[in-house]
Design an enzyme around this catalytic site. Structure first.
Site, PDB file in Angstrom:
ATOM      1  N   SER A 151       0.821  -1.218   0.000  1.00  0.00           N
ATOM      2  CA  SER A 151       0.000   0.000   0.000  1.00  0.00           C
ATOM      3  C   SER A 151       0.854   1.267   0.000  1.00  0.00           C
ATOM      4  O   SER A 151       0.460   2.277  -0.590  1.00  0.00           O
ATOM      5  CB  SER A 151      -0.935  -0.004   1.208  1.00  0.00           C
ATOM      6  N   GLY A 167       8.009  -0.276   0.582  1.00  0.00           N
ATOM      7  CA  GLY A 167       7.582  -0.173   1.979  1.00  0.00           C
ATOM      8  C   GLY A 167       8.304  -1.211   2.826  1.00  0.00           C
ATOM      9  O   GLY A 167       9.231  -1.870   2.370  1.00  0.00           O
ATOM     10  N   ALA A 168       7.854  -1.349   4.046  1.00  0.00           N
ATOM     11  CA  ALA A 168       8.411  -2.369   4.952  1.00  0.00           C
ATOM     12  C   ALA A 168       7.366  -2.710   6.002  1.00  0.00           C
ATOM     13  O   ALA A 168       6.466  -1.922   6.280  1.00  0.00           O
ATOM     14  CB  ALA A 168       9.694  -1.870   5.627  1.00  0.00           C
ATOM     15  N   ASP A 169       7.504  -3.905   6.582  1.00  0.00           N
ATOM     16  CA  ASP A 169       6.587  -4.283   7.650  1.00  0.00           C
ATOM     17  C   ASP A 169       7.121  -3.885   9.018  1.00  0.00           C
ATOM     18  O   ASP A 169       6.351  -3.557   9.927  1.00  0.00           O
ATOM     19  CB  ASP A 169       6.360  -5.802   7.607  1.00  0.00           C
ATOM     20  N   LYS A 209      10.364  -7.545   5.638  1.00  0.00           N
ATOM     21  CA  LYS A 209       9.432  -7.336   4.526  1.00  0.00           C
ATOM     22  C   LYS A 209       8.825  -8.664   4.128  1.00  0.00           C
ATOM     23  O   LYS A 209       9.269  -9.714   4.603  1.00  0.00           O
ATOM     24  CB  LYS A 209      10.170  -6.711   3.329  1.00  0.00           C
ATOM     25  N   GLY A 241       3.335  -8.762   1.929  1.00  0.00           N
ATOM     26  CA  GLY A 241       2.532  -8.873   0.713  1.00  0.00           C
ATOM     27  C   GLY A 241       2.949 -10.029  -0.181  1.00  0.00           C
ATOM     28  O   GLY A 241       2.409 -10.233  -1.263  1.00  0.00           O
ATOM     29  N   GLU A 257      11.278  -8.184  -4.545  1.00  0.00           N
ATOM     30  CA  GLU A 257      11.611  -6.920  -3.890  1.00  0.00           C
ATOM     31  C   GLU A 257      13.075  -6.878  -3.481  1.00  0.00           C
ATOM     32  O   GLU A 257      13.757  -5.871  -3.623  1.00  0.00           O
ATOM     33  CB  GLU A 257      10.725  -6.715  -2.655  1.00  0.00           C
ATOM     34  N   LYS A 317       5.501   1.389  11.781  1.00  0.00           N
ATOM     35  CA  LYS A 317       6.392   0.275  11.370  1.00  0.00           C
ATOM     36  C   LYS A 317       7.712   0.304  12.134  1.00  0.00           C
ATOM     37  O   LYS A 317       8.479  -0.649  12.076  1.00  0.00           O
ATOM     38  CB  LYS A 317       6.685   0.351   9.859  1.00  0.00           C
TER      39      LYS A 317
HETATM   40  O1  DER Z   1       5.234  -7.182   1.363  1.00  0.00           O
HETATM   41  C1  DER Z   1       6.038  -6.275   1.373  1.00  0.00           C
HETATM   42  O2  DER Z   1       7.280  -6.458   1.399  1.00  0.00           O
HETATM   43  C2  DER Z   1       5.516  -4.870   1.500  1.00  0.00           C
HETATM   44  O3  DER Z   1       6.387  -3.964   0.873  1.00  0.00           O
HETATM   45  C3  DER Z   1       5.426  -4.562   2.968  1.00  0.00           C
HETATM   46  O4  DER Z   1       6.703  -4.713   3.488  1.00  0.00           O
HETATM   47  C4  DER Z   1       4.858  -3.171   3.242  1.00  0.00           C
HETATM   48  O5  DER Z   1       3.516  -3.157   2.835  1.00  0.00           O
HETATM   49  P1  DER Z   1       2.593  -1.904   3.197  1.00  0.00           P
HETATM   50  O6  DER Z   1       3.279  -0.708   2.558  1.00  0.00           O
HETATM   51  O7  DER Z   1       1.273  -2.212   2.558  1.00  0.00           O
HETATM   52  O8  DER Z   1       2.531  -1.795   4.685  1.00  0.00           O
END
Ligand code: DER
Length: 226
Positions: free
Chosen positions: A30, A84-86, A96, A99, A105, A123
């Site tokens: 996202s 992004g990252a978790d 990460k 998703g 990635e 995060k």
């Molecule tokens: O799955 C992934 O690696 C995504 O990039 C995750 O790390 C971040 O997803 P988000 O931006 O929806 O929180």
């Protein structure tokens, strides 16, 4: 709370790193989506951009934003990758894979001259693990043995990721197991040890990858250079 405003503010700040003619690594999720939509305005203003996508979902969105996509067999002179990252720890180590796109990635992130991570403030964690399980991509051949080896190494519970009641399949046709650890004290050491288990394709530990961290917070956007 709706965190999209924080993700969007981080994404807009990341546009400062995008120059005409660049080849961009385009993440998945996202927050990456906010960045790719923001890129659309740059393309509409005449900027020429090419991109490498990390998922079909991202490819569709990038195409709609007017970004020319390189294919798997092209040379990839990626200038900047954005994702992004978790979770992010104080040393900019990431978890990460939430998703399911971690393999592509990670390949894109390490191929790029500069890797920019966009997050909302939720995060940031004092240490990796605990609130988010570590995704690990494994080949399906003998995956239960692989999962058992991971459990022995990490002394934690490993759960096969499912989607709609069936095992989740990555775009590379592999499985993902989520590894629930209370705390990852040495993520670099863990990542190295995991890579000795043959059935493991890749882990969601991104160690020494992030060059820039952009955080959307209620007090505004914070940018850190690793
Ligand atoms: O799955 C992934 O690696 C995504 O990039 C995750 O790390 C971040 O997803 P988000 O931006 O929806 O929180």
């Amino acid at each position: 709370t709706d965190l999209s405003a924080y993700k969007r503010s981080a994404a807009l700040t990341a546009l400062d790193y995008v120059k005409d003619g660049m080849v961009l690594g385009l993440g998945t999720g996202s927050t990456a989506k906010e960045f790719i939509m923001a890129l659309g305005t740059k393309v509409a203003a005449g900027m020429k951009l090419r991109g490498v996508s990390t998922s079909r979902e991202t490819a569709t969105l990038a195409d709609r934003s007017g970004i020319v996509l390189l294919d798997d067999n092209d040379h990839w002179p990626i200038d900047v990758a954005v994702d992004g990252a978790d979770q992010v720890d104080p040393s900019f180590n990431l978890i990460k894979g939430g998703g399911g796109a971690l393999l592509k990635e990670k390949i894109v992130a390490v191929s790029a001259k500069q890797f920019i991570v966009l997050i909302d403030y939720t995060k940031r964690v004092p240490f990796l693990g605990k609130t988010f399980p570590l995704p690990i991509e494994v080949i399906s051949f003998g995956w239960r043995n692989t999962a058992r080896a991971i459990e022995a190494l990490t002394r934690s519970r490993v759960v096969l990721r499912e989607q709609a009641g069936a095992p989740f399949r990555t775009e590379s046709g592999n499985l993902i197991v989520d590894t629930h650890m209370a705390r990852i004290d040495n993520p670099r050491e863990l990542d190295a040890a995991l890579h000795h288990i043959p059935g493991i394709v890749e882990t969601g530990l991104f160690i020494d990858c992030a060059d820039v961290l952009i955080v959307g917070t209620p007090q505004g956007v914070e940018t850190y250079h690793a």
